[in-house]
Design a protein around this motif. Sequence first.
Motif, mmCIF file in Angstrom:
data_model
loop_
_atom_site.group_PDB
_atom_site.id
_atom_site.type_symbol
_atom_site.label_atom_id
_atom_site.label_comp_id
_atom_site.label_asym_id
_atom_site.label_seq_id
_atom_site.Cartn_x
_atom_site.Cartn_y
_atom_site.Cartn_z
ATOM 1 N N ARG A 186 53.292 43.252 43.920
ATOM 2 C CA ARG A 186 52.311 43.011 44.973
ATOM 3 C C ARG A 186 51.315 41.905 44.620
ATOM 4 N NH1 ARG A 186 47.585 44.568 43.836
ATOM 5 N NH2 ARG A 186 47.102 46.304 42.439
ATOM 6 N N ASN A 187 51.749 40.969 43.803
ATOM 7 C CA ASN A 187 50.943 39.804 43.498
ATOM 8 C C ASN A 187 49.509 40.196 43.131
ATOM 9 O OD1 ASN A 187 50.340 37.165 43.162
ATOM 10 N ND2 ASN A 187 50.215 36.663 45.335
ATOM 11 N N PRO A 188 49.326 40.984 42.092
ATOM 12 C CA PRO A 188 47.987 41.498 41.773
ATOM 13 C C PRO A 188 47.044 40.389 41.293
ATOM 14 C CG PRO A 188 49.533 42.035 40.023
ATOM 15 C CD PRO A 188 50.343 41.433 41.130
ATOM 16 N N ILE A 189 45.764 40.600 41.566
ATOM 17 C CA ILE A 189 44.762 39.636 41.094
ATOM 18 C C ILE A 189 44.400 40.028 39.667
ATOM 19 C CG2 ILE A 189 42.405 38.787 41.436
ATOM 20 C CD1 ILE A 189 42.849 39.548 44.451
ATOM 21 N N LEU A 190 44.593 39.105 38.744
ATOM 22 C CA LEU A 190 44.319 39.390 37.332
ATOM 23 C C LEU A 190 43.626 38.187 36.716
ATOM 24 C CD1 LEU A 190 47.757 40.882 36.321
ATOM 25 C CD2 LEU A 190 45.578 42.027 35.967
ATOM 26 N N THR A 191 42.707 38.440 35.816
ATOM 27 C CA THR A 191 42.063 37.324 35.129
ATOM 28 C C THR A 191 42.038 37.621 33.630
ATOM 29 O OG1 THR A 191 39.844 38.243 35.055
ATOM 30 C CG2 THR A 191 40.469 37.117 37.095
ATOM 31 N N GLU A 192 41.558 36.637 32.871
ATOM 32 C CA GLU A 192 41.470 36.826 31.419
ATOM 33 C C GLU A 192 40.421 37.851 31.045
ATOM 34 O OE1 GLU A 192 41.075 33.000 29.649
ATOM 35 O OE2 GLU A 192 43.066 32.384 30.365
ATOM 36 N N ASP A 193 39.599 38.252 31.996
ATOM 37 C CA ASP A 193 38.577 39.269 31.716
ATOM 38 C C ASP A 193 39.122 40.681 31.896
ATOM 39 O OD1 ASP A 193 36.709 37.324 31.241
ATOM 40 O OD2 ASP A 193 36.153 37.186 33.357
ATOM 41 N N ASP A 194 40.370 40.781 32.333
ATOM 42 C CA ASP A 194 40.956 42.111 32.546
ATOM 43 C C ASP A 194 41.718 42.568 31.305
ATOM 44 O OD1 ASP A 194 40.140 42.362 35.230
ATOM 45 O OD2 ASP A 194 41.812 41.116 35.890
ATOM 46 N N VAL A 195 41.722 43.871 31.117
ATOM 47 C CA VAL A 195 42.572 44.470 30.087
ATOM 48 C C VAL A 195 43.569 45.357 30.819
ATOM 49 C CG1 VAL A 195 42.641 46.078 28.133
ATOM 50 C CG2 VAL A 195 40.749 44.436 28.337
ATOM 51 N N VAL A 196 44.845 45.165 30.530
ATOM 52 C CA VAL A 196 45.875 46.002 31.164
ATOM 53 C C VAL A 196 46.444 46.938 30.101
ATOM 54 C CG1 VAL A 196 48.106 45.996 32.335
ATOM 55 C CG2 VAL A 196 46.399 44.269 32.912
ATOM 56 N N ILE A 197 46.332 48.227 30.369
ATOM 57 C CA ILE A 197 46.869 49.220 29.430
ATOM 58 C C ILE A 197 48.162 49.772 30.023
ATOM 59 C CG2 ILE A 197 46.489 51.443 28.283
ATOM 60 C CD1 ILE A 197 43.527 50.958 28.326
ATOM 61 N N ALA A 198 49.249 49.674 29.256
ATOM 62 C CA ALA A 198 50.521 50.277 29.695
ATOM 63 C C ALA A 198 50.678 51.593 28.945
ATOM 64 C CB ALA A 198 51.679 49.371 29.359
#
Length: 612
Positions: free
Chosen positions: A337-349
């Motif tokens: 869904r073409n998510p909005i992400l930036t370098e300020d985000d942390v993605v936890i899997a």
Amino acid sequence: MCGIVAYIGREEAFPKLLSGLKRLEYRGYDSSGVALMNGDLQVVKRKGKVSELEQAVSGMNLTARMGIGHTRWATHGAPNDVNAHPHLSDGGRLALVHNGIIENYDILKKALTKEGYTFQSETDTEVLVNLIDAIQREENLPLEEAVRLALTRVVGAYAIVVMDRDDPQKVVAARKASPLVVGLGNDAFFIASDATPIVEHTNKVVYLKDEEIATISLGKGLDIKTIENEQQRPYVQELDLKIEQLEKGGYDHFMLKEIFEQPQTVQDAVRGRMHPIEGWIKLSGIEEYANRIIHAKRIIIVACGTSWHAGLIGEYLIEDLARINVEVEYASEFRYRNPILTEDDVVIAISQSGETADTLAALEIAKQRGALIYGLVNVIGSSIARLTDAGSYIHAGPEIGVASTKAFTGQVTLLTLIAINLAHKRGNISEQRYHQLITELSQIPQKIERVLESNKKVEYIAAEIKDRPNALYLGRGYNFPVALEGALKLKEISYIHAEGYPAAEMKHGPIALIDEEMPVIVIANNPSAYEKIVSNIQEVKARKGYVIAVVPEGDEVISQLADQTIEIPATDEPFSPLLSVIPLQLLSYHIALMRGCNVDQPRNLAKSVTVE
Ligand code: M6R
């Protein structure tokens, strides 16, 4: 998904393949088969569990020193003898086992059909083995080179092992987005989807990387090249896995064993990472990227299934304690869904297996867009663990039951530790609260032991509701995700329709379902919402629902209202999911057992979902 095992050595191959398939059966169990290099290629395959294969071969002469085996979770084509692996090329020169999906199989099949190839099965795998065969014949190439060229034409995911009747001293294996491990024994080699069939033979292993092709021949050993034909040096690792971890250890089912292991799971998740007396938490992954994580604008958690439920609890924990904005996403939706992400985000899997295709793909997107990616994974060396910038292993040990139990508890424990750690580092909680939280976390294993003492009572309740066709699970706050998890556990192993709902949402629709036939399992151990939960129970009782409530020890109010109660020790609210999920796991286990279901290997499921 599917399980692959292969052996090349100086001993009989079949017994090793069979015991390997039994170890891997949790990955898929709708059919299984073997191919043995026996002068010619001898293939036996059967619909159903590995025990069917075992029966089918009784009395056969299976002498061979090399062979490949497979246990299947069907993607292309129904589970039957013909679609079972291994698949032979047209003419029978090559035998191949495969885990994954060849997405462009249809185009390849049409081209091969024009060349005169015929197909017996409905599988994408048979297309791949014929593609390799066609390339090998056309250019008179050695097997490994034909495999390499074929894989350059393939779109999709694969772990494969191939044997060539005309080159009977060699096996070739390759992987992309599906795991494969090579075990290095004494004059013997093993290949498998994970280390469980290997550990009883050797503890020296090489984990193949994506787009690597391993060629193994006795005498010449292991040779690894990339799909681009670049030579690779094998990186030999020692397995940290014990055979006892792969056995039922006196329990009737892996699921029950894993439920009872949870006091240890919590301890292992915090071991060396927290000291309640000295008052410290150290998570090396967090330390390494402290600045980016502490100042993250947003944490996005991506996961699937039970791991997604753990992620929802993570949202409550991190927002409540560390005051960082958290979003929890189904990996399968996030990736498209073409998510909005930036370098300020942390993605936890979050992932038990570390191989879930959707979670892996979501992480790849996050990485491309510059977010810091962090993994909470159980299986060491898995694809997600390797892709992430940093992470923390759950250390729950192998989880064999298809229904996830101890991995969930391990995930929630780590999320709790991360939330407390971030809250402290960001100055969101007082020193006193910090010490209170880590002291309580250190007491959770003993409290889980006490919850487990309710097993007999839960079994009694299970007998009361086992024949009801539906169930509703209600929870609030921290325990809303536990309601979702309780419902998922019941659905997946007992095939009873169940819904998890926020307790207060019930009156916006699901209340219409309630009558004397509807068991309603209410998780009522949130101190902050106790009165509100009491009101929700009143609403259910007014409509004659059958209420089973999980309540704090010594509760006197709800026990007057509910039909059944299960008492669990009181705890600070952020820790309540770690206790309240246990009776729900036990409830689904006993109900499934009483309904005659296969608890460890529920229908249609597989332990790790390495396809979309
Ligand atoms: O290995 P993962 O944690 O990534 O797996 C995610 C789900 O497939 C998994 O939790 C699944 O929902 C379980 N069968 C639940 O018991």
